[in-house]
Scaffold this motif. Structure first.
Motif, PDB file in Angstrom:
ATOM      1  N   PHE A  23       0.861  -1.175   0.000  1.00 52.82           N
ATOM      2  CA  PHE A  23       0.000   0.000   0.000  1.00 52.82           C
ATOM      3  C   PHE A  23       0.900   1.227   0.000  1.00 52.82           C
ATOM      4  CE2 PHE A  23      -2.692   3.289   1.799  1.00 52.82           C
ATOM      5  CZ  PHE A  23      -3.899   3.058   1.152  1.00 52.82           C
ATOM      6  N   ALA A  24       0.867   1.987  -1.076  1.00 57.79           N
ATOM      7  CA  ALA A  24       1.822   3.083  -1.228  1.00 57.79           C
ATOM      8  C   ALA A  24       1.185   4.470  -1.176  1.00 57.79           C
ATOM      9  CB  ALA A  24       2.580   2.908  -2.539  1.00 57.79           C
ATOM     10  N   LYS A  25      -0.087   4.555  -0.795  1.00 54.31           N
ATOM     11  CA  LYS A  25      -0.757   5.854  -0.733  1.00 54.31           C
ATOM     12  C   LYS A  25      -0.511   6.511   0.624  1.00 54.31           C
ATOM     13  CE  LYS A  25      -4.543   4.099  -3.547  1.00 54.31           C
ATOM     14  NZ  LYS A  25      -5.951   3.685  -3.489  1.00 54.31           N
ATOM     15  N   GLY A  26      -0.575   7.827   0.641  1.00 51.86           N
ATOM     16  CA  GLY A  26      -0.462   8.544   1.904  1.00 51.86           C
ATOM     17  C   GLY A  26       0.948   8.529   2.464  1.00 51.86           C
ATOM     18  N   PRO A  27       1.095   8.965   3.711  1.00 50.92           N
ATOM     19  CA  PRO A  27       2.418   9.114   4.318  1.00 50.92           C
ATOM     20  C   PRO A  27       2.976   7.796   4.893  1.00 50.92           C
ATOM     21  CG  PRO A  27       0.760   9.927   5.816  1.00 50.92           C
ATOM     22  CD  PRO A  27       0.035   9.502   4.561  1.00 50.92           C
ATOM     23  N   VAL A  28       3.002   6.760   4.085  1.00 46.81           N
ATOM     24  CA  VAL A  28       3.510   5.470   4.580  1.00 46.81           C
ATOM     25  C   VAL A  28       4.985   5.539   4.948  1.00 46.81           C
ATOM     26  CG1 VAL A  28       1.773   4.015   3.453  1.00 46.81           C
ATOM     27  CG2 VAL A  28       3.861   4.609   2.229  1.00 46.81           C
ATOM     28  N   SER A  29       5.694   6.538   4.438  1.00 47.90           N
ATOM     29  CA  SER A  29       7.118   6.667   4.771  1.00 47.90           C
ATOM     30  C   SER A  29       7.323   7.025   6.244  1.00 47.90           C
ATOM     31  CB  SER A  29       7.785   7.710   3.875  1.00 47.90           C
ATOM     32  OG  SER A  29       7.178   8.980   4.070  1.00 47.90           O
ATOM     33  N   ASP A  30       6.264   7.481   6.923  1.00 42.90           N
ATOM     34  CA  ASP A  30       6.354   7.782   8.355  1.00 42.90           C
ATOM     35  C   ASP A  30       6.288   6.520   9.215  1.00 42.90           C
ATOM     36  OD1 ASP A  30       6.400  10.477   7.731  1.00 42.90           O
ATOM     37  OD2 ASP A  30       4.279  10.801   8.177  1.00 42.90           O
ATOM     38  N   LEU A  31       5.911   5.405   8.598  1.00 43.59           N
ATOM     39  CA  LEU A  31       5.790   4.139   9.334  1.00 43.59           C
ATOM     40  C   LEU A  31       7.124   3.409   9.339  1.00 43.59           C
ATOM     41  CD1 LEU A  31       2.333   3.051   7.894  1.00 43.59           C
ATOM     42  CD2 LEU A  31       2.806   3.891  10.192  1.00 43.59           C
ATOM     43  N   PRO A  32       7.310   2.487  10.293  1.00 41.42           N
ATOM     44  CA  PRO A  32       8.558   1.712  10.295  1.00 41.42           C
ATOM     45  C   PRO A  32       8.752   1.007   8.951  1.00 41.42           C
ATOM     46  CG  PRO A  32       7.311   1.326  12.310  1.00 41.42           C
ATOM     47  CD  PRO A  32       6.430   2.127  11.399  1.00 41.42           C
TER      48      PRO A  32
END
Length: 183
Positions: A23-32
């Motif tokens: 799932f690559a939508k939204g601010p997934v880069s903020d997750l581990p």
């Protein structure tokens, strides 16, 4: 190491292997970086889809938790809800047992359930709920139950236990997206 433990825990309890959903939508880069949502297809002893966080918490967290949600159908919407909930847990407020979460949208299609209640994993019991990790810590695996705004308001006034008693008395169908509120 932690990710493998979580995946193994789910597989051992549910006797099924989950598939990681990209799932690559939204601010997934903020997750581990290890974070994912696992999707478990229906099987003989469980006729529903299951979506579960993996690495929503980290081994170093004071009170690590992971969440799962059930669905009558395969749903990318639920994957998005799980990602958003994990994001809130990591960047907003730490979530725990009894907390409610605003999904910001319907659980599935036209559902009035736009919130989730973090509850004990009643369908799977303590075998799923507790996974011991190093240093005497225990990861808690909780059920994210879709609920309505009225049920959230009832919980705030009367407490989680009273709301769960209402669920039990009404024999509510946690898989029915168009169920009516028990309050």
């Amino acid at each position: 190491m932690y990710k493998k433990k979580v995946i193994s825990h789910y597989a051992e309890i549910w006797k099924s292997k989950g598939v990681g959903i990209n799932f690559a939508k939204g601010p997934v880069s903020d997750l581990p970086k290890e974070f994912s949502v696992l999707e478990f297809a229906p099987r003989a002893n469980r006729n529903m889809w299951t979506y579960a966080t993996c690495c929503m918490s980290q081994e170093s967290d004071e009170y690590p938790i992971e969440l799962h949600m059930f669905s009558p159908e395969k749903s990318e919407e639920i994957v998005e809800i799980m990602v958003a909930t994990a994001h809130y847990h990591r960047t907003g407020a730490r979530l725990g047992l009894g907390d409610s979460v605003n999904f910001g949208k319907s659980w599935i299609n036209e559902s009035k359930c736009e919130y989730g209640l973090i509850s004990l994993p009643y369908l799977d019991g303590p075998q799923l709920e507790d996974m011991e990790i190093e240093n005497g810590k225990c990861v808690k695996f909780f059920w994210l139950i879709p609920i309505t705004q009225r049920e959230v308001e009832y919980k705030k006034i009367n407490g989680v236990e009273n709301l769960e008693e209402r669920f039990e008395a009404a024999e509510f169908n946690y898989l029915d997206p168009i169920r009516t509120s028990v309050c």
